[in-house]
Design a protein around this motif. Structure first.
Motif, PDB file in Angstrom:
ATOM      1  N   TYR A   9       0.861  -1.178   0.000  1.00 31.70           N
ATOM      2  CA  TYR A   9       0.000   0.000   0.000  1.00 31.70           C
ATOM      3  C   TYR A   9       0.896   1.226   0.000  1.00 31.70           C
ATOM      4  N   THR A  52      -6.582   3.944  -0.606  1.00 36.99           N
ATOM      5  CA  THR A  52      -7.871   4.641  -0.517  1.00 36.99           C
ATOM      6  C   THR A  52      -8.910   4.059  -1.465  1.00 36.99           C
ATOM      7  N   GLN A  55     -11.097  -2.276  -1.496  1.00 36.13           N
ATOM      8  CA  GLN A  55     -12.287  -2.755  -0.794  1.00 36.13           C
ATOM      9  C   GLN A  55     -12.045  -4.182  -0.333  1.00 36.13           C
ATOM     10  N   ALA A  57     -11.408  -1.683   2.989  1.00 36.47           N
ATOM     11  CA  ALA A  57     -10.294  -0.800   3.320  1.00 36.47           C
ATOM     12  C   ALA A  57      -9.300  -1.517   4.236  1.00 36.47           C
ATOM     13  N   PRO A  58      -8.000  -1.430   3.926  1.00 36.43           N
ATOM     14  CA  PRO A  58      -6.998  -2.079   4.773  1.00 36.43           C
ATOM     15  C   PRO A  58      -6.833  -1.345   6.097  1.00 36.43           C
ATOM     16  N   GLU A  59      -6.377  -2.090   7.088  1.00 33.09           N
ATOM     17  CA  GLU A  59      -6.073  -1.500   8.390  1.00 33.09           C
ATOM     18  C   GLU A  59      -4.570  -1.364   8.525  1.00 33.09           C
ATOM     19  N   GLY A  60      -4.133  -0.451   9.345  1.00 36.78           N
ATOM     20  CA  GLY A  60      -2.701  -0.269   9.560  1.00 36.78           C
ATOM     21  C   GLY A  60      -2.069   0.547   8.457  1.00 36.78           C
ATOM     22  N   GLY A  61      -0.784   0.781   8.606  1.00 38.00           N
ATOM     23  CA  GLY A  61      -0.058   1.592   7.638  1.00 38.00           C
ATOM     24  C   GLY A  61       1.132   0.857   7.078  1.00 38.00           C
TER      25      GLY A  61
END
Length: 123
Positions: A9, A52, A55, A57-61
């Protein structure tokens, strides 16, 4: 299943595609505003995806894991380090002998860790 894709991401797939093209000396197979794709020599694909639009939406960074690039020898690790450094990569760990072998770590613009390593024969 025989093909594999690693997805990262990233805040800007187009900017990340430029970074990886420069670092790896490889042009992306596909680039669009939300996604870029590289086909690596190993057969694995590297996808760079704007979170962004995903689908669900992913969690974390970013930055919570590493991509590993296996080298054939400690000398190849050192040579790759010099090549990546010359291409402007941010190095967070210079070539170092660790318990499993020789390794260095760079980071991409989103903080993903890129580890180049060669295993010791007995590891």
């Amino acid at each position: 299943m025989t093909d594999h894709t690693v997805l990262l991401y990233v805040s800007s797939p187009e900017a990340s595609a430029r970074f990886y093209a420069n670092l790896l000396g490889l042009e992306p197979a596909f680039v669009s505003p939300p996604f870029a794709l590289f086909k690596l020599a190993s057969g694995t694909e590297l996808g760079l995806w704007d979170p962004t639009v995903i689908q669900p939406a992913p969690e974390g960074g970013p930055g919570g894991g590493e991509l590993g690039f296996k080298a054939a020898s400690a000398e190849e690790v050192d040579a790759t380090h010099e090549a990546w450094k010359a291409r402007g990569a941010t190095i967070t760990l210079p070539p170092t002998s660790l318990g499993f072998g020789r390794s260095f770590v760079a980071v991409d613009p989103d903080g993903h860790r890129l580890r180049v390593y060669a295993m010791t024969p007995d590891a």
